[in-house]
Design a protein around this motif. Structure first.
Motif, mmCIF file in Angstrom:
data_model
loop_
_atom_site.group_PDB
_atom_site.id
_atom_site.type_symbol
_atom_site.label_atom_id
_atom_site.label_comp_id
_atom_site.label_asym_id
_atom_site.label_seq_id
_atom_site.Cartn_x
_atom_site.Cartn_y
_atom_site.Cartn_z
ATOM 1 N N ASN A 206 -6.447 -1.246 -6.069
ATOM 2 C CA ASN A 206 -7.547 -0.453 -5.537
ATOM 3 C C ASN A 206 -7.115 0.963 -5.167
ATOM 4 N N PHE A 207 -8.082 1.861 -5.179
ATOM 5 C CA PHE A 207 -7.946 3.163 -4.545
ATOM 6 C C PHE A 207 -8.554 3.034 -3.155
ATOM 7 N N GLY B 162 -11.758 -1.231 -6.609
ATOM 8 C CA GLY B 162 -10.838 -1.347 -7.724
ATOM 9 C C GLY B 162 -11.136 -2.544 -8.607
ATOM 10 N N ILE C 9 -3.158 3.935 -2.771
ATOM 11 C CA ILE C 9 -3.373 2.869 -3.744
ATOM 12 C C ILE C 9 -2.754 1.602 -3.173
ATOM 13 N N ASP C 10 -3.479 0.497 -3.284
ATOM 14 C CA ASP C 10 -2.869 -0.754 -2.860
ATOM 15 C C ASP C 10 -3.095 -1.840 -3.895
ATOM 16 N N GLY D 288 0.488 5.398 0.338
ATOM 17 C CA GLY D 288 -0.511 6.401 0.651
ATOM 18 C C GLY D 288 0.082 7.677 1.212
ATOM 19 N N HIS E 294 0.855 -1.178 0.000
ATOM 20 C CA HIS E 294 0.000 0.000 0.000
ATOM 21 C C HIS E 294 0.894 1.232 0.000
ATOM 22 N N TYR F 108 -4.997 8.680 1.989
ATOM 23 C CA TYR F 108 -5.424 8.440 0.612
ATOM 24 C C TYR F 108 -4.318 7.639 -0.068
ATOM 25 N N SER G 161 -12.171 0.733 0.161
ATOM 26 C CA SER G 161 -11.419 0.721 -1.097
ATOM 27 C C SER G 161 -12.268 0.097 -2.200
#
Length: 258
Positions: A124-125, A149, A78-79, A67, A65, A76, A147
């Motif tokens: 995912n966001f 995605g 992305i992972d 962030g 992840h 905030y 999340s």
């Protein structure tokens, strides 16, 4: 191309040096609420439900992840996660290739060993919020994360050293159950950011929902049936733990002159 021994030695040295670099930059007094980018490495132990349970059982996940945490404890990022396991529940998957003794023969005329695994990934966001309760500082506490995605998974068949033409190249597409779609997930747990040092982590419960469709037109083990394209509702739930590495700015040093 084979690597020389000294080249192989460079790889672990580089990784250790990189980790030490992160460790040095992660040591800072964070008693007050701060904003900082960070990266993390995470592992999940998951069980399946819904339409996913008719194919796979226990599934591992390994991911990362990246962030940005604000001073208000919003994160905030992305992972991405890689899913893997060997608990496959699809009955009669290669039944059309078996002889009367329920064996699959290789090109040498001897029984082949066929191994089955599930493989997948998502990206995912994510939006998270840390509530500083039951915490030693304002950067730690109960964490909630939502999340959404992209999700992809399929069945992997391996014959290792056996040659089975029916399970190679394009033929594998008739067995792999390739499935794609979107997913949403929720996480509730605890996030800890130490006042000093590198002991920063999060751990808690993870829930995932997949809304997917099969991407193959036919399954060779059911050649007289058209593969369903209906929406699949797939669930995973379990535990997730991660080690996070804040990337702090260098602190300004004060110099005094007499």
């Amino acid at each position: 191309m084979k690597m020389k021994n000294n080249q192989l030695f460079i790889i672990p040295v580089f990784l250790i040096s990189l980790l030490c670099s992160f460790t040095i930059h992660a040591q800072r007094d964070v008693e007050e609420a701060i904003s900082t980018p960070y990266i993390s490495i995470q592992y999940g132990a998951n069980w399946t439900g819904g339409d996913l349970a008719d194919r796979y059982g226990f599934t591992n996940s390994l991911g990362s992840h990246a962030g940005y945490k604000t001073k208000n404890n919003w994160i905030y990022g992305i992972d991405g996660n890689f899913f893997f396991g060997n608990d496959v529940k699809i009955d009669g998957l290669v039944q059309n290739l078996m002889d009367e003794q329920n064996q699959i023969m290789n090109t040498s005329g001897t029984p082949a060993k066929v191994l089955l695994f599930n493989r997948g990934f998502n990206i995912n966001f994510a939006v998270s919020k840390i509530f500083p309760v039951l915490s030693p500082n304002k950067n730690s506490g109960i964490m909630l994360q939502l999340s959404a995605g992209y999700l992809w998974h399929k069945l992997r068949l391996e014959t290792q050293e056996d040659e089975v033409p029916q399970l190679e190249n394009e033929y594998l597409k008739g067995y792999d159950r390739l499935t794609t779609g979107v997913n949403t997930s929720e996480f509730i747990g605890y996030s800890f950011m130490a006042d000093r040092g590198i002991y920063n982590f999060y751990a808690g419960f993870y829930f995932q929902q997949g809304f997917t469709k099969n991407q193959r037109d036919i399954f060779w083990d059911h050649p007289n049936e058209r593969a369903s394209k209906d929406l699949r509702i797939e669930h995973m739930y379990g535990f997730k733990v991660g080690w996070l590495i804040p990337i702090y700015k260098r602190q300004v040093k004060d110099y005094y002159f007499n």
